[in-house]
Enzyme design. Structure first.
Site, PDB file in Angstrom:
ATOM      1  N   TRP A 116     -18.348   3.935   3.091  1.00  0.00           N
ATOM      2  CA  TRP A 116     -16.974   4.214   3.464  1.00  0.00           C
ATOM      3  C   TRP A 116     -16.054   3.210   2.804  1.00  0.00           C
ATOM      4  CZ3 TRP A 116     -13.174   1.448   6.189  1.00  0.00           C
ATOM      5  CH2 TRP A 116     -11.990   2.176   6.456  1.00  0.00           C
TER       6      TRP A 116
ATOM      7  N   ASP B 106      -8.016   1.345  -5.232  1.00  0.00           N
ATOM      8  CA  ASP B 106      -9.235   0.920  -4.544  1.00  0.00           C
ATOM      9  C   ASP B 106     -10.200   2.095  -4.448  1.00  0.00           C
ATOM     10  OD1 ASP B 106     -11.169  -0.208  -2.950  1.00  0.00           O
ATOM     11  OD2 ASP B 106      -9.862  -0.617  -1.234  1.00  0.00           O
TER      12      ASP B 106
ATOM     13  N   HIS C 145     -13.198   1.628  -3.147  1.00  0.00           N
ATOM     14  CA  HIS C 145     -13.806   1.329  -1.850  1.00  0.00           C
ATOM     15  C   HIS C 145     -15.319   1.519  -1.832  1.00  0.00           C
ATOM     16  CE1 HIS C 145     -13.219   0.840   2.654  1.00  0.00           C
ATOM     17  NE2 HIS C 145     -12.444  -0.077   2.095  1.00  0.00           N
TER      18      HIS C 145
ATOM     19  N   GLU D 200     -14.008  -8.252  -1.288  1.00  0.00           N
ATOM     20  CA  GLU D 200     -13.449  -8.391   0.054  1.00  0.00           C
ATOM     21  C   GLU D 200     -14.536  -8.430   1.125  1.00  0.00           C
ATOM     22  OE1 GLU D 200     -12.181  -4.056   1.743  1.00  0.00           O
ATOM     23  OE2 GLU D 200     -10.975  -4.817   0.103  1.00  0.00           O
TER      24      GLU D 200
ATOM     25  N   GLU E 265     -10.267  -1.703  -7.924  1.00  0.00           N
ATOM     26  CA  GLU E 265     -10.926  -2.517  -6.895  1.00  0.00           C
ATOM     27  C   GLU E 265     -12.200  -1.862  -6.360  1.00  0.00           C
ATOM     28  OE1 GLU E 265      -9.864  -3.936  -2.311  1.00  0.00           O
ATOM     29  OE2 GLU E 265      -8.270  -3.306  -3.671  1.00  0.00           O
TER      30      GLU E 265
ATOM     31  N   ASP F 199      -5.674  -6.270   9.191  1.00  0.00           N
ATOM     32  CA  ASP F 199      -6.755  -6.826  10.003  1.00  0.00           C
ATOM     33  C   ASP F 199      -7.007  -8.294   9.677  1.00  0.00           C
ATOM     34  OD1 ASP F 199      -7.988  -6.534   7.571  1.00  0.00           O
ATOM     35  OD2 ASP F 199      -9.572  -5.200   8.264  1.00  0.00           O
TER      36      ASP F 199
ATOM     37  N   GLU G 121      -2.660  -9.379  -1.567  1.00  0.00           N
ATOM     38  CA  GLU G 121      -2.444  -8.157  -0.797  1.00  0.00           C
ATOM     39  C   GLU G 121      -1.580  -8.489   0.416  1.00  0.00           C
ATOM     40  OE1 GLU G 121      -5.130  -4.501   1.054  1.00  0.00           O
ATOM     41  OE2 GLU G 121      -6.068  -6.432   0.628  1.00  0.00           O
TER      42      GLU G 121
ATOM     43  N   ARG H 265      -0.443  -0.681  -4.505  1.00  0.00           N
ATOM     44  CA  ARG H 265      -1.737  -0.016  -4.557  1.00  0.00           C
ATOM     45  C   ARG H 265      -1.504   1.459  -4.295  1.00  0.00           C
ATOM     46  NH1 ARG H 265      -6.589  -0.557  -0.180  1.00  0.00           N
ATOM     47  NH2 ARG H 265      -5.343   1.095   0.740  1.00  0.00           N
TER      48      ARG H 265
ATOM     49  N   ARG I 238     -11.680 -11.197  -4.463  1.00  0.00           N
ATOM     50  CA  ARG I 238     -10.989 -10.549  -3.337  1.00  0.00           C
ATOM     51  C   ARG I 238     -11.228 -11.194  -1.982  1.00  0.00           C
ATOM     52  NH1 ARG I 238      -7.591  -7.928  -2.090  1.00  0.00           N
ATOM     53  NH2 ARG I 238      -8.420  -6.027  -1.195  1.00  0.00           N
TER      54      ARG I 238
ATOM     55  N   TYR J  45      -9.906   7.603   2.628  1.00  0.00           N
ATOM     56  CA  TYR J  45      -9.597   6.189   2.833  1.00  0.00           C
ATOM     57  C   TYR J  45      -8.244   5.810   2.218  1.00  0.00           C
ATOM     58  CZ  TYR J  45      -9.246   1.307   1.580  1.00  0.00           C
ATOM     59  OH  TYR J  45      -8.761   0.044   1.377  1.00  0.00           O
TER      60      TYR J  45
ATOM     61  N   HIS K 201      -7.852 -10.503  -0.169  1.00  0.00           N
ATOM     62  CA  HIS K 201      -7.752  -9.419   0.814  1.00  0.00           C
ATOM     63  C   HIS K 201      -6.713  -9.808   1.864  1.00  0.00           C
ATOM     64  CE1 HIS K 201      -9.367  -6.055   3.104  1.00  0.00           C
ATOM     65  NE2 HIS K 201      -9.732  -6.818   4.108  1.00  0.00           N
TER      66      HIS K 201
ATOM     67  N   HIS L 210       0.835  -1.194   0.000  1.00  0.00           N
ATOM     68  CA  HIS L 210       0.000   0.000   0.000  1.00  0.00           C
ATOM     69  C   HIS L 210       0.873   1.249   0.000  1.00  0.00           C
ATOM     70  CE1 HIS L 210      -3.845  -1.971   1.875  1.00  0.00           C
ATOM     71  NE2 HIS L 210      -3.295  -2.720   0.941  1.00  0.00           N
TER      72      HIS L 210
END
Length: 411
Positions: free
Chosen positions: A411, A219, A221, A271, A245, A325, A348, A147, A292, A159, A321, A122
């Site tokens: 979001w 992305d 999002h 994702e 994405e 997290d 990713e 990305r 994803r 984001y 993904h 990222h």
């Protein structure tokens, strides 16, 4: 080999994680990732209160039967909480089976289909100099794909832009949106027209600076309508993206027909999808290029392998993904599966906090822009339960988003 214990471990070494530890009657242990960012305790409760009691005494080798038992037997099917819980059980049982066989997990999935799994990192920045520095830092680490996320003029926080996101508990740069430790979600503001005007110029500058060979991803999002998504895809065609994405909320799968008909930019979706049924139209009509869903949220290795076998019929590849997290358990599972899949695309990959790595003890190997799974039996996770206890759960939420007139937005 019967299941003797199923323990749910919630720990927060830098951010919250939920881990399932299954122990068999002869002492073999397996680990599964059940982390659902911002809703961790929902999955922990599902496992502890509803799933774990059903596992005791079951044959640990009957992975498919256990998957179907938990999916069909629960009656209330699908959804992120249920499928994350099933994923944790499934991954832990695969870990156990591979340890019992004395093999790294990918050998039980058919062995290697490639030398390593290409990954992307990222890169982000509020403005071009900061973005260029971030890209160079990733190239120095050995990434061959990045990305690219950018600030948008007039918006204070966007984001995926590290410098505009408050890190979970330490401040400083953070290259993925944090689940911020607070009693309520933070609120951000969004302007689609400003975004659509700005992003193409950013990718033009990146291509001019870094040349044609670097794989670039972006992305959106879920923030665009289908016609806005089509406009973005077409405007980015000159810059040869590896993928675009989540251009629009894909629960409305038919909407991707409009996007697909108006741009040749490759599309990655899913994702937030949890089962093969979420992809039925997207795959059968070839409306996307990359799947994803992560192992952690889509029913484990069994669930994602099922999706990817279906996708292979239509020359669609994986793009699982894998931000921070997804715990090192989930990342290890993804790499074992990715190295075996014929239709692997890209993975990713974000570096975890040092505290996270100390707790989980991952053994995946990063070099030459890709990951290789551990050669240890099983997943290659060396979880330190005593250290995990030193990092108790802390409430944390992903941000929410509003348009400039106050309307709640994706979001």
């Amino acid at each position: 080999m019967r299941i003797d214990r199923a323990d749910v471990i919630v720990t927060s070494p830098g951010r919250n994680f939920v881990t399932l530890k299954i122990t068999t009657s002869d002492g073999v242990t397996g680990f599964g990732d059940a982390t659902l960012n911002g809703r961790e305790l929902a999955v922990a409760s599902c496992l502890r209160d509803h799933v774990a009691p059903l596992l005791i005494g079951r044959d640990a080798h009957r992975i498919e039967d256990t998957w179907q038992y938990l999916y069909r037997g629960g009656y209330w099917r699908r959804g992120p909480v249920t499928m994350a819980a099933i994923a944790a059980v499934d991954t832990a049982l695969w870990d156990i089976k591979a340890k019992a066989a004395g093999m790294p997990l990918y050998q039980l999935l058919g062995g290697e289909s490639r030398e390593r799994c290409q990954v992307y990192g990222h890169a982000s920045g509020r403005e071009l100099p900061e973005l260029f520095d971030s890209i160079r830092a990733h190239l120095d680490l050995g990434f061959t794909a990045v990305r690219v996320q950018t600030g948008v003029p007039g918006l204070p926080s966007v984001y995926g832009v590290a410098s505009s996101s408050a890190a979970g508990d330490g401040g400083g740069r953070y290259d993925y949106e944090p689940a911020r430790r607070s009693a309520r979600p933070a609120e951000e503001t969004w302007d689609t027209r400003a975004y659509l005007r700005h992003v193409p110029s950013v990718f033009e500058a990146v291509r001019n600076e870094f040349g044609p060979d670097l794989a670039l991803l972006h992305d959106a999002h879920h923030r665009l309508t289908p016609i806005q998504a089509a406009r973005l895809g077409r405007s980015l065609e000159p810059y040869d993206l590896f993928w675009l994405e989540d251009v629009t909320p894909a629960e409305n799968q038919e909407a991707l027909r409009l996007v697909r008909s108006r741009t040749t930019t490759p599309l990655a979706i899913g994702e937030v999808f949890n089962t093969i049924w979420d992809y039925q139209t997207l795959i059968s009509e070839q409306l996307i290029d990359y799947v994803r869903s992560p192992v952690t949220h889509a029913g484990g290795i069994t669930g994602v392998r099922r999706i990817m076998d279906y996708a292979a019929m239509y020359q669609i590849k994986s793009g699982m993904h894998g931000p921070t997290d997804v715990s090192p358990v989930g990342m290890s599972a993804a790499v074992h599966l990715g190295i075996a899949l014929h239709n692997f695309g890209i993975q990713e990959y974000m570096l975890h906090d040092e505290r996270t790595d100390e707790v989980f003890g991952p053994t995946v190997e990063f070099a030459d822009g890709g990951l290789r799974p551990s050669q240890e039996p099983g997943l290659g996770i060396n979880f330190d339960e005593q250290l995990a206890e030193k990092y108790p759960y802390e409430p944390a939420y992903l941000p929410t988003n509003r348009l400039q007139d106050g309307t709640v937005h994706d979001w």
